[in-house]
Write a protein that holds these residues in place. Structure first.
Motif, short mmCIF file in Angstrom:
data_model
loop_
_atom_site.label_atom_id
_atom_site.label_comp_id
_atom_site.label_asym_id
_atom_site.label_seq_id
_atom_site.Cartn_x
_atom_site.Cartn_y
_atom_site.Cartn_z
N ARG A 183 0.81 -1.28 -0.17
CA ARG A 183 0.17 0.24 0.40
C ARG A 183 0.58 1.14 0.30
N GLU A 184 1.98 1.27 0.36
CA GLU A 184 2.47 2.50 0.19
C GLU A 184 3.63 2.52 -0.52
N ALA A 185 4.04 1.31 -1.23
CA ALA A 185 4.50 1.49 -2.41
C ALA A 185 3.41 2.34 -4.28
N ARG A 186 2.02 1.69 -3.25
CA ARG A 186 0.99 2.16 -4.76
C ARG A 186 0.73 3.42 -5.37
N PHE A 187 1.28 5.10 -4.60
CA PHE A 187 1.61 6.12 -4.46
C PHE A 187 2.31 6.55 -4.34
N ALA A 188 2.90 8.00 -4.40
CA ALA A 188 4.14 8.65 -4.72
C ALA A 188 3.84 9.90 -5.07
N ASP A 189 3.47 10.69 -3.69
CA ASP A 189 3.44 11.98 -3.65
C ASP A 189 1.54 12.58 -5.07
N GLY A 190 0.90 11.18 -4.64
CA GLY A 190 -0.50 11.20 -4.56
C GLY A 190 -0.20 10.28 -6.14
N GLU A 191 0.51 9.68 -7.06
CA GLU A 191 0.38 9.86 -7.48
C GLU A 191 0.52 8.31 -8.30
N LEU A 192 -0.36 7.61 -8.93
CA LEU A 192 -0.77 6.16 -9.28
C LEU A 192 1.01 5.31 -9.35
N VAL A 193 1.08 4.20 -8.93
CA VAL A 193 2.68 4.61 -9.43
C VAL A 193 2.39 2.36 -9.91
N LEU A 194 2.68 2.14 -10.76
CA LEU A 194 2.47 0.48 -11.50
C LEU A 194 3.46 -0.14 -10.86
#
Length: 341
Positions: A183-194
């Motif tokens: 869960r902590e890696a799925r978003f970075a600065d509010g952006e979705l990360v694949l």
């Protein structure tokens, strides 16, 4: 099974007062509300009885209703999800879901279906629907609502303790743990990360290990159901070097069992990694009739077209996905893709 039933009986005995509460709730819940009412019960993080919500789930999943109606009505009544959110989970228009909910409520009133905690021997016949409800709550939370996802995991843990000999309860818990660990890696600065771009150091290794342990225990108990299959896929996908042919094979088995076009779409994504984007695109295009209103079909198609160098077609697919996207992180991701990012 005898041990599980005895444990279930002990839990239900400790919750005798819940019977009085549920009789009151039967009169006060949205079951008697208008179909477009957006009430529902918001999850409370301070429940005095740890498994009270799970008991309410078993209470609402009455076998007199069709399975889909049980799931939809339970989601609407107990979780605070709106009709629109539930419709999205079922891939149907909101008006269609409103009509289904109305028919289910009418059947409850006309048939006088009792609103009470089921006897211990009735738990197994309601288990499949309870699992489906918990999974859909988790999926809704996985899109960015951590409170819902965390609550779904908690319910899965209680259910696995309540019915330890049911492999599918372990399969569902393992599946949720393996996803929730990222869960902590799925978003970075509010952006979705694949998944491929996520920072693996941000993953919760302890939760991943626990999820894999729960999965192994479910398999040892003979688990071969759909949640065990999905958990096995999730475990393979987060390996340092994923075995994509095996993942595609497991998705194929899951598709055979469920007949789900969404599962077929996921299989196509695995095929893209094992056999290339052209093979996957042929599979995705075969699903356009069934999933035209599903944003992930168009987002996946856009990714495949982009990998094939068909930029104009990719932009059209991402544009269609953007029209369907409701969550802001997904909308920003698709805008970046349209901008060439």
């Amino acid at each position: 099974m005898a041990t599980a039933r005895n444990r279930a009986i002990d839990r239900l005995r400790r919750a005798r007062t819940l019977r009085d509460k549920t009789e009151l709730l039967a009169r006060e819940t949205p079951l008697a509300a208008a179909p477009d009412d957006e009430g529902g019960w918001v999850l409370d993080d301070d429940a005095s009885v740890p498994d009270e919500r799970l008991e309410l789930l078993f209470t609402c999943c009455h076998p007199a209703l069709a399975s889909e109606a049980q799931v939809a009505l339970t989601l609407r009544t107990l979780t605070g999800l709106t009709t629109e959110q539930i419709a999205r989970a079922f891939l149907v228009p909101p008006e269609t879901m409103k009509r289904r909910l109305t028919r289910a409520k009418s059947k409850i009133r006309a048939a006088g279906i009792p609103f009470r905690v089921p006897a211990a021997e009735q738990l197994s016949e309601r288990l499949a629907v309870v699992l489906a409800v918990i999974y859909l709550v988790f999926n809704e939370g996985y899109g960015g609502h951590d409170t819902l996802a965390t609550e779904a995991v908690r319910l899965g843990e209680v259910l696995a303790e309540l019915l330890p000999d049911e492999p599918e309860t372990g399969g569902l818990l393992a599946l949720m743990l393996l996803h929730h660990a990222r869960r902590e890696a799925r978003f970075a600065d509010g952006e979705l990360v694949l998944l491929a771009d996520q920072d693996r150091t941000a993953w919760d290794d302890e939760t991943i290990a626990r999820g894999r342990g729960v999965l192994e225990a479910a398999i040892e108990r003979g688990g071969r159901g759909t949640y065990v299959l999905q958990a096995a896929i999730a475990s393979l996908e987060i390996a340092e070097h994923p075995d994509w042919p095996q993942i595609a094979t497991l998705y194929g088995e899951l598709e055979r069992r469920t007949g789900s076009p969404v599962v077929a779409l996921n299989r196509a994504a695995a095929v893209a990694e094992s056999d290339g984007p052209a093979a996957a695109l042929a599979l995705v295009d075969g699903l356009r009739g069934e999933l035209d209103g599903y944003l992930y079909l168009h987002a996946t198609r856009g990714e495949l077209l982009r990998r094939l160098g068909r930029e104009a077609d990719a932009a059209a697919a991402f544009g269609r996905a953007l029209e369907l996207a409701e969550r802001e992180p997904e909308r920003r991701f698709l805008r970046r893709r349209l901008a060439g990012g």
